[in-house]
Design an enzyme around this catalytic site. Structure first.
Site, short mmCIF file in Angstrom:
data_model
loop_
_atom_site.label_atom_id
_atom_site.label_comp_id
_atom_site.label_asym_id
_atom_site.label_seq_id
_atom_site.Cartn_x
_atom_site.Cartn_y
_atom_site.Cartn_z
CG ASP A 73 -10.67 2.35 6.67
OD1 ASP A 73 -9.50 2.73 6.81
OD2 ASP A 73 -11.41 2.76 5.76
NE ARG A 80 -7.55 3.65 -1.17
CZ ARG A 80 -8.09 4.55 -0.38
NH1 ARG A 80 -8.49 4.23 0.83
NH2 ARG A 80 -8.25 5.78 -0.77
CG ASP A 119 -8.48 1.80 3.01
OD1 ASP A 119 -7.57 2.15 3.78
OD2 ASP A 119 -9.61 2.31 3.01
NE ARG A 135 -3.29 2.95 1.01
CZ ARG A 135 -4.29 3.22 1.84
NH1 ARG A 135 -4.84 2.25 2.53
NH2 ARG A 135 -4.73 4.45 1.97
#
Length: 197
Positions: free
Chosen positions: A115, A110, A113, A101
Site C-alpha cells: 500500500d 494474500r 500487499d 497476488r
C-alpha cells in the site's frame, strides 16, 4: 495575465500538484500466505529496483484486521525515493504481481500487499490511489513500523505518527503486534537493515 514560469512543472489531470517537500514516499508491506518473510524481502528488492528503497522498518507479526478468518501477517514499512503517485502504485502492483497476488476476497489472505501510505503532503482523491491512505491512522501495523523507521513522521490530516501510536498504546491496540528479529534487508554493503542514518 502572467506568463507561465518555465521552472514550474506542468500539472496535468493525472499528475498531482508537485510537492517539493516530499523527499520520500511511505509504503506498507504485508503477507500472510506462503513464505511470508521471503515474500516481503522479494518485495523490497523489487521496490528497490524500481524506485530505490531508502530505509526498511523492523518486521512485525500481526493479527489480521477485518475479512475472513486467516493466518497472521508479517508487516513492515519501507521508505522509497519520491516519485509520482501513479509510479508508486505501478511499482506496488509490480511487486504484488511478482508474488502472484490474487484479489478475490476483500481483506482476504494474500501473498503480498503493498500500500502507498503517504507522499509528503500530497493529497489525491484519485480512486486508483487515494493519498494519504484513508485508513493508515487506524492501523497499528502501519503506524508502529513507520514510527520505527521515521520517528518524526507526519500523516497528513492526522498529525504526528508518534501521537497516533501513543493513542493506540493507551487503547491497548498494540497487544497483537510482535516485533521479529529478522531484518528485511541484510546489513552490510548490499543494503542496510534499518532506518537511514
Amino acid at each position: 495575465m502572467t506568463a507561465p514560469n518555465p521552472a514550474e512543472p506542468a500539472v496535468t489531470p493525472d499528475a498531482p500538484v508537485p510537492d517539493r517537500s516530499a523527499r520520500h514516499a511511505v509504503l506498507a508491506l504485508g503477507s500472510n500466505l506462503g513464505d511470508r518473510l521471503a515474500l516481503l524481502r522479494a518485495a523490497v528488492a523489487s521496490l528497490d529496483t524500481r524506485l530505490g528503497v531508502l530505509a526498511c522498518s523492523p518486521v512485525y507479526e500481526t493479527a489480521p484486521v477485518g475479512g475472513p478468518e486467516q493466518d497472521d501477517y508479517l508487516n513492515a514499512v519501507v521508505l522509497v525515493a519520491s516519485a509520482g503517485p501513479r509510479e508508486l502504485l505501478a511499482a506496488a502492483h509490480a511487486a504484488e504481481a511478482a508474488a502472484h497476488r490474487v484479489r478475490q476476497v476483500r481483506w482476504g489472505p494474500r501473498t503480498l500487499d503493498v500500500d502507498v501510505i503517504a507522499l509528503g503532503s500530497v493529497r489525491s482523491d484519485d480512486p486508483e490511489i487515494i493519498l494519504p491512505h484513508p485508513r493508515a491512522h487506524l492501523r497499528a501495523f502501519v503506524c508502529v513500523p513507520w514510527l520505527d523507521v521515521e520517528p518524526a513522521a507526519i500523516l497528513p490530516g492526522h498529525g504526528p505518527v508518534a501521537d497516533l501510536v501513543a493513542r493506540m498504546t493507551q487503547d491497548g491496540e498494540l497487544a497483537d503486534l510482535r516485533r521479529l528479529p529478522a531484518p528485511l534487508r541484510p546489513a552490510g554493503p548490499a543494503g542496510f537493515a534499518g532506518a537511514p542514518a
